[in-house]
Scaffold this motif. Structure first.
Motif: not given
Lengths: 99, 591, 199
Positions: C70-76, C103-110
């Motif tokens: 969901i995070v990655l789709i949102t970032s898209s 921020l989403c990218a950071f969230g994904f990596m976290f």
């Protein structure tokens, strides 16, 4: 890709629609995986959903749907070789003498 | 070796570069240059150095093959007790030489020279472009190549393992459990793959976008077509090898078992890994790259030969369109023939049948191109200058290489031949007297554009005739030893096998020819440097040619190539047009 | 740089309708398709050849991975909105959307970090079995792409944004190309998620 503001506004509507669909399909694919389907069925369903999601991203977010012919040809060629790469090694491994 | 690669272009360039409009520092002008011509020369000279180095490795191997177990004369003491105690080569050292000879010749020698060198220097000029589409990425591409090359060379002296020893194919599981050199090999390959990826993107975009007005695709010189198709092969075939490299790195560093099957026993000890991997996977991913790579080696060579033949027969190419369509078909098919390298793997008969069929099909466009080139000679008033001699020699040499490949493309005949010297003879005919002769032809042909002077014809002939003779002296006997069953991977040249006894003396023929070949490269090296200062001065169209690189004023043309972007009015090979004032009509000449 | 500027760096070439950078990024994505294609081929070959194949869910944390999807789709979506904002000439809005993407990218990596460290605590490493080997290799390579994309986006958010003042069109093109890469990274994950976690 047109630069007219009205056309661009339509884009936003499309983006939101795609976003909602993607979210929905994500939940569907997780939900399906909790049903104890047979492995073959599970693979088919999951891959169909993933392909739909992937196509949506490619067509709308990456604008492939309104992209120039040249790029479509390049990607088509790539997809052909991609499929060859996926299929042929698997075939050779399972095509053994004596099976 | 490697450092000379970057310093030599300056010497060759200093006195001819009179376009000082921009006051660039020495570093920006010659080392970190974004000018495609400088980068092309950097690529070419570095690659020539690597070719020479790879040749040295091979000459050492040839000693061992001709005189197994005898100490290497004169230089045997240089390799240390670890590699050659008392000057006698150890099998592990032989394996290092073999693996690195292949890797260096293919990835550091021929491809960078054919694509990085000629492609960079000639392609933007031939399409009437001011530079490549992405000049800084072009520079990055060269420096990735350079770093990759340095990594490969340094692996010889990095303890504990020395250089890679598992062949240029790095077949798993052998390469998974091999010494530390293999890890450096992977690192070097990743850098080289990055380099060729950047280069390939640049070539494709340049060809599509920067063609001069009027230069439609079917007015492109054949050389540009060859580079264009080659770039697609590099773009799409290299990534799977990169993936394979990552997987092998994981196997070697993180202890995974991608290529290690369950229950693998090494030196009588069961290997402590999880297993479940598949050695065949490596071969698939490797050959998915490496078969298209064969065409990466040969297509630019065909492009060069086509240019030179059209120019020196003073005739249009026969069947230009057929050649172009064949080229495209060849490029496409090259992606679906790779498993003909794998008939020996226990891959099943259905797949073997499929791949031998595609392999037979791919020989058709190759023959179409070669035949067109041969027919192009018909009725021409041929000028036998040095580039033309090399280009003409390419035709039969490549022909022998191609025809001897047919039995290898068929499953049933490949199996007895596959691990013998027959295969070595076959592909070296394609690559050595084939591609390398074409590359020499290209050097003699475009040298005037790079320096403003022609290379010496006398020295050129001293280079050509002995090279032609000795190349055949090296590789022709290999068909005999191979058919007699001599295995291609033995460090002692088959000395221990009774059935190879009657043909073993051919190993010495090959070896003496190889050393002789080295001797007759000296005229070339002298010619290369001597002609920069003393060669015959020529105007910007040294060979009365039609294509655009010769229309660009100056040799080399200044930064930006053309004063104004040329407009193209005609096809690439309008030689001896009836009624025309001269026997050549340049592409940018209106009427 | 040279006397004649390189044509079609910003404006499209009439007969192709494209500028240089756009073709370049798509060619790069084509090679990326082959790179991940080889890894998926590896997965298929090893899985179909295996006598037993563990279910992803036995090892892996599906709720976390779903969140990550969901995070990655949102970032898209925020990425494409950032590009849209530039098209509409709204620079502040662009900064907000691109910032959200980063921020989403950071969230994904976290979240990826949480997953990885949990695996390591349980003693599950790439060498444990073939499934984990391919899981770690593919997600790590994908993670590298996420980091790479985030770096480019951060550059365009920060120092790279100066270009907006001098050449709006070129800056918009750069954001579009960076976006194409970002969507591709999302697209890969869309396939990785069911293949590794759910099947």
């Amino acid at each position: 890709m047109s630069d007219h503001a009205a056309d661009l506004k339509k884009h936003v509507r499309a983006y939101i629609l795609v976003f909602v669909t993607l979210m929905f399909l994500t939940l569907v694919t997780v939900a399906v995986s909790t049903q104890h389907l047979e492995v073959h069925q599970a693979i088919i369903v999951a891959l169909i959903i993933a392909t739909v999601k992937g196509s949506l991203v490619a067509c709308y977010f990456m604008h492939l749907i309104s992209e120039k012919k040249l790029i479509l040809w390049v990607m088509f060629l790539t997809v052909v070789f991609f499929l060859v790469l996926l299929a042929v090694p698997a075939f050779t491994v399972h095509d053994r003498i004596g099976r | 070796m490697a450092s000379t690669g970057t310093t030599t272009p300056h010497a060759g360039h200093a006195d001819v570069h009179e376009h000082g409009a921009h006051d660039l520092s020495f570093w920006k002008k010659y080392v970190f240059s974004t000018d495609h011509k400088t980068i092309g020369i950097q690529y070419a000279v570095t690659a020539l150095c690597f070719l020479l180095f790879g040749f040295f490795l091979m000459m050492l191997m040839r000693w061992q093959l001709a005189f197994p177990g005898k100490a290497i004369p004169l230089i045997g003491g240089l390799f240390g007790e670890g590699r050659a105690p008392g000057g006698t080569m150890l099998p592990t050292f032989y394996n290092e030489l073999g693996a690195m000879h292949g890797t260096i010749m293919v990835f550091l020698g021929i491809v960078p020279l054919a694509v990085g060198g000629f492609g960079n220097f000639v392609l933007p000029l031939q399409i009437g472009a001011p530079d490549m589409a992405f000049p800084r990425i072009n520079m990055a591409s060269y420096w990735f190549f350079f770093l990759g090359g340095v990594t490969m060379l340094l692996s010889f002296i990095i303890p504990p393992g020395g250089a890679a020893q598992s062949g240029w194919t790095s077949y798993a599981p052998l390469s998974d459990i091999a010494g530390s050199g293999q890890t450096w090999w992977i690192m070097g390959m990743v850098l080289l793959i990055t380099s060729s990826l950047l280069g390939a993107i640049n070539f494709i975009v340049t060809t599509i976008q920067l063609r001069a007005p009027g230069l439609s695709f079917f007015r492109l010189p054949f050389f540009c077509w060859a580079q264009f198709v080659t770039a697609f092969l590099l773009l799409l075939a290299f990534p799977p090898l990169e993936a394979a490299g990552v997987l092998q790195l994981m196997d070697r560093v993180a202890g995974t078992s991608f290529f290690l099957p369950s229950g693998l026993v090494v030196s009588g000890q069961a290997l402590q890994v999880s297993g479940g991997g598949n050695p065949l996977l490596w071969q698939h991913l490797f050959w998915f790259l490496a078969h298209p790579e064969v065409y990466v080696l040969i297509l630019p060579a065909m492009g060069i030969v086509a240019e030179i033949i059209a120019n020196n027969t003073r005739k249009p190419l026969f069947g230009y369109r057929t050649m172009v369509y064949s080229l495209i078909f060849l490029g496409f098919m090259s992606f679906i023939v790779w498993a003909h390298h794998m008939f020996m793997t226990g891959m099943g008969t259905t797949m073997a049948a499929f791949f031998q069929t595609t392999t037979m099909i791919i020989s058709i466009p190759s023959v179409a191109i070669l035949t067109s080139l041969i027919i192009s000679l018909w009725g021409g008033s041929i000028r036998f200058n040095t580039p033309m001699l090399f280009a003409l020699a390419f035709l039969p040499m490549f022909g022998i290489g191609g025809l001897t490949g047919l039995p290898l493309g068929l499953n049933i005949t490949d199996i007895p031949l596959h691990d013998t010297y027959y295969v070595i003879g076959h592909f070296h005919y394609v690559v050595a007297p084939g591609t390398i002769f074409a590359l020499f032809a290209g050097i003699y042909y475009w040298y005037p554009k790079a320096t403003g002077r022609k290379m010496s014809e006398t020295l050129g002939r001293w280079h050509f005739w002995p090279s032609l003779l000795l190349m055949n002296g090296i590789f022709m006997p290999m068909f005999l030893t191979g058919l007699a069953g001599m295995s291609r991977r033995l460090a002692d040249g088959g000395a221990t096998y009774a059935f190879t006894k009657p043909v073993l003396h051919y190993n010495q023929w090959s070896s003496f020819s190889a050393w002789g070949l080295a001797l007759f490269q000296i005229p070339f090296i002298i010619n290369f440097f001597w002609s920069m200062k003393n060669g015959e001065k020529v105007d910007s169209n040294a060979w009365q040619s039609t294509t655009l690189e010769w229309s660009a004023a100056g040799s080399p043309p200044g930064h930006g190539n053309f004063k104004t972007i040329p407009t193209v009015y005609r096809g690439a090979y309008e030689y001896s047009v009836p009624g025309a004032a001269k026997d050549f009509t340049p592409q940018d000449q209106r009427s | 740089m040279s006397d004649i500027p390189i044509p079609y760096t910003v404006a499209p070439r009439p007969d192709t309708g494209l500028n240089n950078g756009k073709i370049g990024i798509w060619l790069f994505l084509a090679s990326e398709v082959m790179l991940f294609g080889a890894l998926f081929a590896t997965y298929i070959l090893l899985r179909t050849g295996a006598t037993v194949w563990p279910h992803g869910r036995e090892f892996l944390n599906i709720p976390l991975a779903t969140t990550n999807t969901i995070v990655l789709i949102t970032s898209s979506v925020t990425m494409v909105m950032a590009w849209y904002s530039l098209k509409m000439d709204r620079f502040t809005q662009f900064r907000i959307y691109l910032g959200l993407t980063i921020l989403c990218a950071f969230g994904f990596m976290f979240i990826k970090y949480l997953e990885y460290s949990h695996k390591f605590e349980l003693g599950l490493y790439p060498k444990t079995n073939t499934f984990l080997a391919i899981y770690f290799t593919m997600t790590a390579l994908h993670g590298l792409h996420v980091v790479g994309g985030a770096c480019v986006n951060a550059y365009l958010w920060g120092p790279g944004a100066k270009l907006w003042k001098t050449d709006k069109e070129q800056f918009t093109n750069r954001v579009e190309n960076s976006g194409l890469f970002w969507h591709f990274v999302d697209l890969v994950w869309i396939f990785l998620f069911p293949v590794l976690y759910l099947l």
